[in-house]
Write an enzyme that holds these catalytic residues in place. Structure first.
Site, PDB file in Angstrom:
ATOM      1  CB  CYS A 107      -0.927   0.001   1.219  1.00  0.00           C
ATOM      2  SG  CYS A 107      -2.132   1.354   1.229  1.00  0.00           S
ATOM      3  CB  CYS A 108       3.886   2.207   1.956  1.00  0.00           C
ATOM      4  SG  CYS A 108       3.265   2.402   3.647  1.00  0.00           S
ATOM      5  CB  CYS A 193      -1.138   2.900   8.775  1.00  0.00           C
ATOM      6  SG  CYS A 193      -1.724   1.679   7.563  1.00  0.00           S
ATOM      7  CB  CYS A 216       6.054   5.257   4.528  1.00  0.00           C
ATOM      8  SG  CYS A 216       7.123   6.527   3.814  1.00  0.00           S
TER       9      CYS A 216
END
Length: 232
Positions: A107-108, A193, A216
């Site tokens: 996702c990052c 998050c 991240c």
């Protein structure tokens, strides 16, 4: 060049590092999350070069407070060259917005790392607000680094600042605070998050809580933390 700059600026402050960076790397951009401490570097940079390119990554999962704060800070500091970037393939790769639940690294990468690398392509260097005290992976952080994979210079003007230095600078210059800091968020990322931090906890404890993750990914290349490269 990197080694020489670090040696030359060993006993200098952030403003001198910024001036040296603008001279050594004229096409340098400042990457900012407009998070809890971001206003310090933005203010320092604006005083030296108000039209420095500022890149802000809107992951489309940020707190609404961060989006509002970004606009307020840009206006307050009279930043002249702010670019907001977003991933262009979220609808395809994360259509239901749940990728962070299955794979936070992916996702990052989708929402931050890949868009940022595209945005940085025209630049020879970029500035960050990273500091040595923020995590174990940053304890040896230098003012200047070089990414071996890209050859791009990375500048960390606040590398040696302490938490007290940051707060003192904010107070002395009456800089606006991110509204979530007062609600228990000393380090702020994407909403899903990021959680509140209790008294006595590490300030970054609320980032990816209960996961083996404290970065991240934007400071990694090919999955590895970018370290200071050789003399260039």
């Amino acid at each position: 060049m990197v080694s020489a700059l670090n040696a030359q600026l060993t006993h200098h402050g952030a403003t001198d590092v910024l001036r040296a960076a603008f001279e050594a790397v004229p096409d340098v951009a400042l990457v900012s999350s407009f998070g809890a401490e971001s206003v310090v570097l933005l203010h320092l940079a604006a005083m030296v070069k108000r039209d420095v390119p500022v890149i802000f990554i809107d992951t489309e999962m940020l707190f609404a407070e961060t989006l509002v704060y970004q606009q307020e800070v840009a206006e307050r500091l009279r930043l002249e060259n702010v670019t907001v970037i977003r991933a262009d393939d979220i609808a395809t790769k994360d259509p239901d917005g749940t990728l962070h639940r299955r794979d936070t690294d992916a996702c990052c990468a989708l929402r931050k790392t890949v868009p940022l690398q595209k945005a940085l392509a025209p630049y020879s260097g970029w500035m960050t607000g990273r500091k040595r005290y923020q995590s174990q992976t940053r304890t040896s952080l230098e003012f200047f680094e070089v990414e071996d994979a890209t050859g791009r210079i990375k500048v960390n003007p606040l590398a040696r600042w302490s938490p007290e230095d940051v707060l003192e600078y904010m107070d002395e210059n009456r800089l606006p605070r991110h509204p979530l800091v007062a609600h228990g968020y000393p380090s702020i990322g994407c909403a899903p998050c990021t959680s509140k931090v209790a008294d006595g906890e590490d300030p970054r404890a609320g980032r990816w809580r209960d996961q083996d993750k404290d970065e991240c990914g934007i400071h990694f290349v090919d999955g590895k933390l970018v370290r200071v490269g050789q003399e260039t």
